[in-house]
Each structure stands twice: as C-alpha cells, then as structure tokens.
Design a protein around this motif. Structure first.
Motif, PDB file in Angstrom:
ATOM      1  N   HIS A   1       1.040  -1.056   0.084  1.00 21.92           N
ATOM      2  CA  HIS A   1      -0.071  -0.006  -0.130  1.00 21.92           C
ATOM      3  C   HIS A   1       0.782   1.380  -0.053  1.00 21.92           C
ATOM      4  O   HIS A   1       0.595   2.346  -0.658  1.00 21.92           O
ATOM      5  CB  HIS A   1      -0.839   0.052   1.314  1.00 21.92           C
ATOM      6  CG  HIS A   1      -1.393   1.240   1.547  1.00 21.92           C
ATOM      7  ND1 HIS A   1      -2.626   1.725   0.858  1.00 21.92           N
ATOM      8  CD2 HIS A   1      -1.528   2.118   2.474  1.00 21.92           C
ATOM      9  CE1 HIS A   1      -2.940   2.976   1.317  1.00 21.92           C
ATOM     10  NE2 HIS A   1      -2.167   3.292   2.477  1.00 21.92           N
TER      11      HIS A   1
ATOM     12  N   HIS B   1       0.954   5.115  -2.230  1.00 18.88           N
ATOM     13  CA  HIS B   1       1.295   6.447  -1.636  1.00 18.88           C
ATOM     14  C   HIS B   1       2.489   7.115  -2.559  1.00 18.88           C
ATOM     15  O   HIS B   1       2.357   8.102  -3.018  1.00 18.88           O
ATOM     16  CB  HIS B   1       1.520   6.489  -0.094  1.00 18.88           C
ATOM     17  CG  HIS B   1       0.419   6.245   0.705  1.00 18.88           C
ATOM     18  ND1 HIS B   1      -0.383   7.446   0.701  1.00 18.88           N
ATOM     19  CD2 HIS B   1      -0.097   5.560   1.459  1.00 18.88           C
ATOM     20  CE1 HIS B   1      -1.355   7.165   1.467  1.00 18.88           C
ATOM     21  NE2 HIS B   1      -1.108   6.069   2.072  1.00 18.88           N
TER      22      HIS B   1
ATOM     23  N   GLU C   1      -6.459   8.901   0.817  1.00 19.28           N
ATOM     24  CA  GLU C   1      -6.374   7.588   0.574  1.00 19.28           C
ATOM     25  C   GLU C   1      -7.642   7.032  -0.223  1.00 19.28           C
ATOM     26  O   GLU C   1      -7.355   6.076  -0.876  1.00 19.28           O
ATOM     27  CB  GLU C   1      -6.881   6.992   2.152  1.00 19.28           C
ATOM     28  CG  GLU C   1      -5.929   7.125   3.308  1.00 19.28           C
ATOM     29  CD  GLU C   1      -4.636   6.183   3.048  1.00 19.28           C
ATOM     30  OE1 GLU C   1      -4.780   5.560   2.112  1.00 19.28           O
ATOM     31  OE2 GLU C   1      -3.818   6.607   3.496  1.00 19.28           O
TER      32      GLU C   1
HETATM   33 FE    FE Z   1      -2.505   4.944   3.458  1.00 21.97          FE
END
Ligand code: FE
Ligand code: HBI
Length: 325
Positions: free
Chosen positions: A183, A188, A228
């Motif tokens: 993730h 990101h 997010e």
């Molecule tokens: Fe995150």
C-alpha cells in the motif's frame, strides 16, 4: 484514540498539547493504534499464522528502534514476500490506465523506467526515499503499523511519510485491512512525488499541529477522503487519486463503478462525513483536480479555528508558531 506522544519536559506549550518542533521530534510520534492486527483480529488474513506474526514483529522492531538521521533500513525480504509483491503489483498494473489518475500513471511510470519499481522484487526503501526527496522533499521513516491520527498527521507537516515495513499476508495478495508496504509503495509514494499532493498533505499536517482532538478527527477525515480514497474526474471519467484505492484491486473497481455514491469534494462537507474503515466506502468524494482540491483546502484553512499559525521552515526542518493576535 491514543493522544500524541510523550511530553518532553523541556517543552512548554500554551495548551498543554506537546508538539513536534523539529523533524527529529517525530521520533516521539510513532504511537501505534491496535486495530486489525493479526494477533487480535480473527478477520485478519494472518490471524493465527505464527510465522507471519513473528516476521511482522521483527520488522516492527526495526521501525521502533529507528531514529531520525538513520538511513532507511535495507531489509532482506523473504522469497514469499517478493512473491506477494509480484502478484499484487501485476494485478494492479492491469487496472492502472483505466482506473488511476494521470499524476499516478506518470509518476509510477517514471519510477519503473528508472528501475525503482519492478515486478520481481520489493523496491529498495533507500532508493524510494532518495527519489521522493529529489521530487518533492518528502522523506520516509519507518513505522510499526497504524499510527494515531495525531502522530501520523504531524509527520506530514514536515513532509515525512511514516511507512510500514511488513507485507500483507500471502493468502490475500490483493487485499489488506491495514497499511502495509505494498500500500505504501504502490499507493502512496507515486502520489507523494506529485507537487500538489505533497503540498496538500503538508497543509493538512500543518493544520493538525497543536489542534484539538475534534479538529484532528476532521483533518484525518479530510486526509482519508482525498489521499486514501479520493477520486478525480478526467475527461468525464472517474479516476482514483487515493492510495487506499490504487493499492486495492477490489475496491478500485468498486469506487469508480455506479454502485457507490459520488459527491463533489468540499472540505466543509468532506471533513465531517462518516467513513467506513472495515469495508468498501459507500460514498466517495470527487475532486475536479488536485489543484482544485488544494485551492479549496486553502480556503478551508483560513476558517480553521486555531490559536497559532504553524509555519514550516524547510532549511532548518522546523515548525514555528505565529500567534495571530
Ligand atoms: Fe495509506
Ligand atoms: N498510520 N501508518 C499509518 N498509515 C496511515 O495511512 C494512517 C495511519 N494512522 C492514521 C491514518 N492513516 C488516518 O487517520 C488518516 O486519515 C490520517
């Protein structure tokens, strides 16, 4: 929610809220919230897997012992961890052109072109850190899981991204209930390489310094719905900007389908919207563009009730508070 950080006894602040003043103070902002852990949660894919749990603890101990000034750890990932990476990376790559925003496509392609991101192995954290520093001044530091919102947001004020080191369980390569390295790297880091995303994140971080618990909740919600789970519109089509979507094969498809609700991003509304953190979102916010989201956030910041304005000095990597009486 766990409140910030130990209070250093040489620091006195107006409202009894300890605040980090220098980037090294983030050594005190690593408080983990126990939620979705494989040791506690029977729904976690790694629940009951002793080897997985001890590997996770080993990597989290590296994060706990890491101090500002250390270089990012050079971890020897295991063959099965590289394999989990390969599966997740390959699946997500299929959806990239149709499902993710232009900024993401451009930056991850650049990272691939220079050999930073490849299918066959987990990227070097030192190399990712170096890349981000050169692009937007963002830097990495390791953390041991889901942090308190106050600690996590405080680090953004210094353009520091706290990244987990462990990987999701190999039985579920396309899903993880908590932040994991896939993730962080795939979701990101290509977005933090974008100047507007970097600025947006730091602005939310600066607003969080010295804020009340209720304000932290609103800022965490804003961050959640853009960084997010945010969407944007490109040529009349919905595309993901949020890392939680970009790194999750199932929810990425759900988010841009007709099933959930879509509402225009408006910080005043977004900051107080209830969100789902254990299932797909029923509602997503759509920004016209990252620059438009940034402009709206700036207006929202002017109305944000605060005792001082936090100013970041990138040369000394410090925050100072300007009282505005
Ligand atoms: Fe995150
Ligand atoms: N901790 N490690 C980590 N990663 C996150 O993305 C994260 C977090 N703690 C809190 C949090 N995100 C959310 O509250 C954000 O909305 C701030």
């Amino acid at each position: 929610e766990i409140k910030s950080t130990e209070k250093a006894d040489n620091v006195i602040t107006a409202e009894e809220i300890w605040i980090p003043k220098h980037v090294s103070d983030l050594d005190k902002c690593g408080h983990v919230v126990v939620k979705y852990e494989p040791t506690e949660d029977p729904k976690h894919p790694g629940f009951g897997d002793k080897d997985y749990i001890s590997r996770r603890a080993e990597l989290n101990a590296i994060a706990r012992d890491w101090k500002f000034g250390d270089s990012m750890p050079d971890i020897q990932y295991l063959p099965e961890e590289h394999e989990t990476w390969r599966i997740a990376y390959s699946k997500l790559k299929e959806l990239r052109p149709s499902h993710t925003c232009a900024e993401y496509c451009k930056n991850i392609k650049q990272m691939e072109d220079i050999g930073l991101i490849t299918a066959d192995k987990i990227p070097s954290l030192q190399a990712i850190d170096k890349y981000l520093r050169a692009k937007t001044g963002f830097q990495l530091r390791p953390c041991g899981g889901l942090l308190s919102a106050r600690d996590f947001l405080a680090s953004l004020a210094f353009r520091v991204f706290q990244t987990t080191l462990y990987l999701r369980h190999h039985s579920k390569p396309n899903h993880c209930p908590e932040p994991d390295l896939i993730h962080e790297i795939l979701g990101h880091t290509p977005m933090f390489a974008d100047p507007v995303v970097a600025e947006f994140s730091q602005e939310v971080g600066l607003l969080s310094i010295g804020a009340s618990d209720e304000q932290i909740e609103r800022l965490a919600t804003l961050y959640w719905f853009i960084i997010e789970f945010g969407l944007c519109e490109e040529n009349g089509k919905l595309k993901a900007i949020g890392a939680g979507l970009i790194s999750a094969f199932g929810e990425l498809q759900h988010a841009i389908s007709d099933t959930p609700e879509h509402a225009p991003f408006d910080p005043y509304k977004t900051a107080i919207q209830k969100y789902e953190d254990s299932d797909y979102q029923p509602l997503y916010f759509v920004a016209k563009s990252m620059s438009d989201a940034m402009e709206k956030l700036r207006k929202y910041a002017l109305d944000f009730d605060r005792s001082a304005i936090n100013v970041y000095n990138p040369f000394s990597q410090t925050i100072s508070q300007l009282s505005h009486e």
